[in-house]
Motif scaffolding. Structure first.
Motif, PDB file in Angstrom:
ATOM      1  N   LEU A  96       0.814  -1.222   0.000  1.00  0.00           N
ATOM      2  CA  LEU A  96       0.000   0.000   0.000  1.00  0.00           C
ATOM      3  C   LEU A  96       0.849   1.274   0.000  1.00  0.00           C
ATOM      4  O   LEU A  96       0.463   2.283   0.585  1.00  0.00           O
ATOM      5  CB  LEU A  96      -0.955   0.010   1.192  1.00  0.00           C
ATOM      6  N   ALA A  97       2.002   1.230  -0.640  1.00  0.00           N
ATOM      7  CA  ALA A  97       2.892   2.396  -0.666  1.00  0.00           C
ATOM      8  C   ALA A  97       3.273   2.715  -2.108  1.00  0.00           C
ATOM      9  O   ALA A  97       3.312   1.843  -2.961  1.00  0.00           O
ATOM     10  CB  ALA A  97       4.147   2.118   0.159  1.00  0.00           C
ATOM     11  N   GLY A  98       3.588   3.981  -2.335  1.00  0.00           N
ATOM     12  CA  GLY A  98       4.014   4.442  -3.647  1.00  0.00           C
ATOM     13  C   GLY A  98       5.419   5.009  -3.598  1.00  0.00           C
ATOM     14  O   GLY A  98       6.162   4.796  -2.628  1.00  0.00           O
ATOM     15  N   HIS A  99       5.766   5.759  -4.606  1.00  0.00           N
ATOM     16  CA  HIS A  99       7.126   6.266  -4.754  1.00  0.00           C
ATOM     17  C   HIS A  99       7.534   7.185  -3.597  1.00  0.00           C
ATOM     18  O   HIS A  99       8.679   7.185  -3.179  1.00  0.00           O
ATOM     19  CB  HIS A  99       7.260   7.002  -6.091  1.00  0.00           C
ATOM     20  N   PHE A 100       6.616   7.973  -3.101  1.00  0.00           N
ATOM     21  CA  PHE A 100       6.951   8.973  -2.095  1.00  0.00           C
ATOM     22  C   PHE A 100       6.665   8.518  -0.661  1.00  0.00           C
ATOM     23  O   PHE A 100       6.595   9.327   0.243  1.00  0.00           O
ATOM     24  CB  PHE A 100       6.209  10.283  -2.393  1.00  0.00           C
ATOM     25  N   PHE A 101       6.526   7.216  -0.462  1.00  0.00           N
ATOM     26  CA  PHE A 101       6.188   6.772   0.895  1.00  0.00           C
ATOM     27  C   PHE A 101       7.227   7.167   1.935  1.00  0.00           C
ATOM     28  O   PHE A 101       6.864   7.440   3.073  1.00  0.00           O
ATOM     29  CB  PHE A 101       5.846   5.277   0.946  1.00  0.00           C
ATOM     30  N   PRO A 102       8.545   7.263   1.621  1.00  0.00           N
ATOM     31  CA  PRO A 102       9.471   7.708   2.677  1.00  0.00           C
ATOM     32  C   PRO A 102       9.137   9.108   3.191  1.00  0.00           C
ATOM     33  O   PRO A 102       9.269   9.387   4.386  1.00  0.00           O
ATOM     34  CB  PRO A 102      10.837   7.695   1.988  1.00  0.00           C
ATOM     35  N   GLU A 103       8.677   9.960   2.288  1.00  0.00           N
ATOM     36  CA  GLU A 103       8.299  11.317   2.677  1.00  0.00           C
ATOM     37  C   GLU A 103       6.942  11.333   3.382  1.00  0.00           C
ATOM     38  O   GLU A 103       6.764  12.040   4.369  1.00  0.00           O
ATOM     39  CB  GLU A 103       8.228  12.186   1.419  1.00  0.00           C
ATOM     40  N   LYS A 104       6.025  10.537   2.881  1.00  0.00           N
ATOM     41  CA  LYS A 104       4.663  10.530   3.415  1.00  0.00           C
ATOM     42  C   LYS A 104       4.532   9.704   4.692  1.00  0.00           C
ATOM     43  O   LYS A 104       3.641   9.942   5.494  1.00  0.00           O
ATOM     44  CB  LYS A 104       3.675   9.985   2.370  1.00  0.00           C
ATOM     45  N   GLN A 105       5.414   8.701   4.853  1.00  0.00           N
ATOM     46  CA  GLN A 105       5.340   7.814   6.006  1.00  0.00           C
ATOM     47  C   GLN A 105       6.738   7.639   6.623  1.00  0.00           C
ATOM     48  O   GLN A 105       7.298   6.546   6.592  1.00  0.00           O
ATOM     49  CB  GLN A 105       4.779   6.459   5.574  1.00  0.00           C
ATOM     50  N   PRO A 106       7.289   8.699   7.184  1.00  0.00           N
ATOM     51  CA  PRO A 106       8.664   8.622   7.694  1.00  0.00           C
ATOM     52  C   PRO A 106       8.862   7.610   8.820  1.00  0.00           C
ATOM     53  O   PRO A 106       9.916   6.981   8.899  1.00  0.00           O
ATOM     54  CB  PRO A 106       8.967  10.046   8.158  1.00  0.00           C
ATOM     55  N   LEU A 107       7.867   7.416   9.673  1.00  0.00           N
ATOM     56  CA  LEU A 107       8.029   6.449  10.769  1.00  0.00           C
ATOM     57  C   LEU A 107       8.079   5.019  10.223  1.00  0.00           C
ATOM     58  O   LEU A 107       8.890   4.201  10.679  1.00  0.00           O
ATOM     59  CB  LEU A 107       6.905   6.592  11.799  1.00  0.00           C
ATOM     60  N   ARG A 108       7.243   4.734   9.262  1.00  0.00           N
ATOM     61  CA  ARG A 108       7.261   3.406   8.630  1.00  0.00           C
ATOM     62  C   ARG A 108       8.596   3.180   7.915  1.00  0.00           C
ATOM     63  O   ARG A 108       9.179   2.097   7.988  1.00  0.00           O
ATOM     64  CB  ARG A 108       6.100   3.312   7.639  1.00  0.00           C
ATOM     65  N   THR A 109       9.066   4.199   7.222  1.00  0.00           N
ATOM     66  CA  THR A 109      10.340   4.114   6.527  1.00  0.00           C
ATOM     67  C   THR A 109      11.470   3.859   7.513  1.00  0.00           C
ATOM     68  O   THR A 109      12.327   2.996   7.284  1.00  0.00           O
ATOM     69  CB  THR A 109      10.608   5.411   5.750  1.00  0.00           C
ATOM     70  N   THR A 110      11.463   4.579   8.612  1.00  0.00           N
ATOM     71  CA  THR A 110      12.496   4.411   9.641  1.00  0.00           C
ATOM     72  C   THR A 110      12.481   3.003  10.201  1.00  0.00           C
ATOM     73  O   THR A 110      13.524   2.384  10.403  1.00  0.00           O
ATOM     74  CB  THR A 110      12.306   5.453  10.777  1.00  0.00           C
ATOM     75  N   ALA A 111      11.296   2.464  10.422  1.00  0.00           N
ATOM     76  CA  ALA A 111      11.179   1.101  10.963  1.00  0.00           C
ATOM     77  C   ALA A 111      11.753   0.080   9.970  1.00  0.00           C
ATOM     78  O   ALA A 111      12.428  -0.872  10.381  1.00  0.00           O
ATOM     79  CB  ALA A 111       9.724   0.779  11.270  1.00  0.00           C
ATOM     80  N   ILE A 112      11.515   0.276   8.688  1.00  0.00           N
ATOM     81  CA  ILE A 112      12.051  -0.637   7.673  1.00  0.00           C
ATOM     82  C   ILE A 112      13.568  -0.575   7.667  1.00  0.00           C
ATOM     83  O   ILE A 112      14.246  -1.618   7.669  1.00  0.00           O
ATOM     84  CB  ILE A 112      11.463  -0.291   6.285  1.00  0.00           C
ATOM     85  N   ILE A 113      14.109   0.611   7.681  1.00  0.00           N
ATOM     86  CA  ILE A 113      15.577   0.767   7.651  1.00  0.00           C
ATOM     87  C   ILE A 113      16.186   0.215   8.926  1.00  0.00           C
ATOM     88  O   ILE A 113      17.180  -0.515   8.895  1.00  0.00           O
ATOM     89  CB  ILE A 113      15.957   2.254   7.436  1.00  0.00           C
ATOM     90  N   LYS A 114      15.570   0.541  10.062  1.00  0.00           N
ATOM     91  CA  LYS A 114      16.091   0.049  11.335  1.00  0.00           C
ATOM     92  C   LYS A 114      16.067  -1.476  11.382  1.00  0.00           C
ATOM     93  O   LYS A 114      17.025  -2.130  11.807  1.00  0.00           O
ATOM     94  CB  LYS A 114      15.297   0.628  12.502  1.00  0.00           C
ATOM     95  N   GLY A 115      14.981  -2.065  10.902  1.00  0.00           N
ATOM     96  CA  GLY A 115      14.881  -3.522  10.852  1.00  0.00           C
ATOM     97  C   GLY A 115      15.974  -4.134   9.992  1.00  0.00           C
ATOM     98  O   GLY A 115      16.527  -5.186  10.319  1.00  0.00           O
ATOM     99  N   PHE A 116      16.331  -3.489   8.915  1.00  0.00           N
ATOM    100  CA  PHE A 116      17.390  -3.983   8.043  1.00  0.00           C
ATOM    101  C   PHE A 116      18.752  -3.868   8.735  1.00  0.00           C
ATOM    102  O   PHE A 116      19.577  -4.767   8.652  1.00  0.00           O
ATOM    103  CB  PHE A 116      17.392  -3.200   6.726  1.00  0.00           C
ATOM    104  N   LEU A 117      18.965  -2.771   9.421  1.00  0.00           N
ATOM    105  CA  LEU A 117      20.265  -2.535  10.075  1.00  0.00           C
ATOM    106  C   LEU A 117      20.463  -3.386  11.318  1.00  0.00           C
ATOM    107  O   LEU A 117      21.598  -3.687  11.685  1.00  0.00           O
ATOM    108  CB  LEU A 117      20.427  -1.053  10.416  1.00  0.00           C
ATOM    109  N   ASP A 118      19.376  -3.778  11.956  1.00  0.00           N
ATOM    110  CA  ASP A 118      19.479  -4.584  13.183  1.00  0.00           C
ATOM    111  C   ASP A 118      19.832  -5.961  12.867  1.00  0.00           C
ATOM    112  O   ASP A 118      20.155  -6.823  12.623  1.00  0.00           O
ATOM    113  CB  ASP A 118      18.176  -4.565  13.981  1.00  0.00           C
TER     114      ASP A 118
END
Length: 118
Positions: A96-118
C-alpha cells in the motif's frame, strides 16, 4: 487506467501549479512528457549506455536494501534489475505504498531501515 496516465495525473496535481507560476511561457505537456520518460527509463543519465547503465551498482560491497512501494510508478522489473545488479542486495516491497512513501510515512520508513540494520 495505465501507468502513464496515472503518472501524468500525479505530476499534474503535484507540480503543475508551481511549474506554471515560475515559467512565464509554460510548456507543461513537454515537461510532463520529459518527466515520464525520466521515470520510466532505466538509465537516467543521457551519457550512460542503456545496455550497461546498472553495471556501476556491481561495485557496491555493503549490505544493501532496495525498498520499493507496492504501487511504485517505476516498473517492478527495473527495481529487480537494480537489486540484482547489487551483490547480495535484499528487496523490501512495502504494501500500500508508492514512490513517495518515505516522505509521506517517515516512521514506517524508519522502521524498515532500522529492521534492516538490526
Amino acid at each position: 487506467m495505465n501507468s502513464e496516465h496515472l503518472f501524468k495525473d500525479f505530476i499534474d496535481l503535484t507540480y503543475r501549479a508551481p511549474y506554471e507560476a515560475k515559467n512565464p511561457e509554460p510548456q507543461w505537456t513537454v515537461f510532463q512528457d520529459k518527466m515520464y520518460d525520466l521515470w520510466t527509463t532505466p538509465c537516467y543519465l543521457v551519457s550512460m549506455n542503456p545496455e550497461n547503465c546498472l553495471e556501476p551498482l556491481g561495485s557496491i560491497n555493503s549490505p544493501t536494501l532496495v525498498v520499493v512501494g507496492e504501487n511504485e510508478i517505476i516498473s517492478f522489473a527495473h527495481t529487480l534489475d537494480v537489486m540484482n545488479a547489487i551483490p547480495g542486495a535484499s528487496l523490501k516491497v512495502v504494501p500500500l505504498a508508492g514512490h513517495f512513501f518515505p516522505e509521506k510515512q517517515p516512521l514506517r520508513t524508519t522502521a524498515i531501515i532500522k529492521g534492516f540494520l538490526d
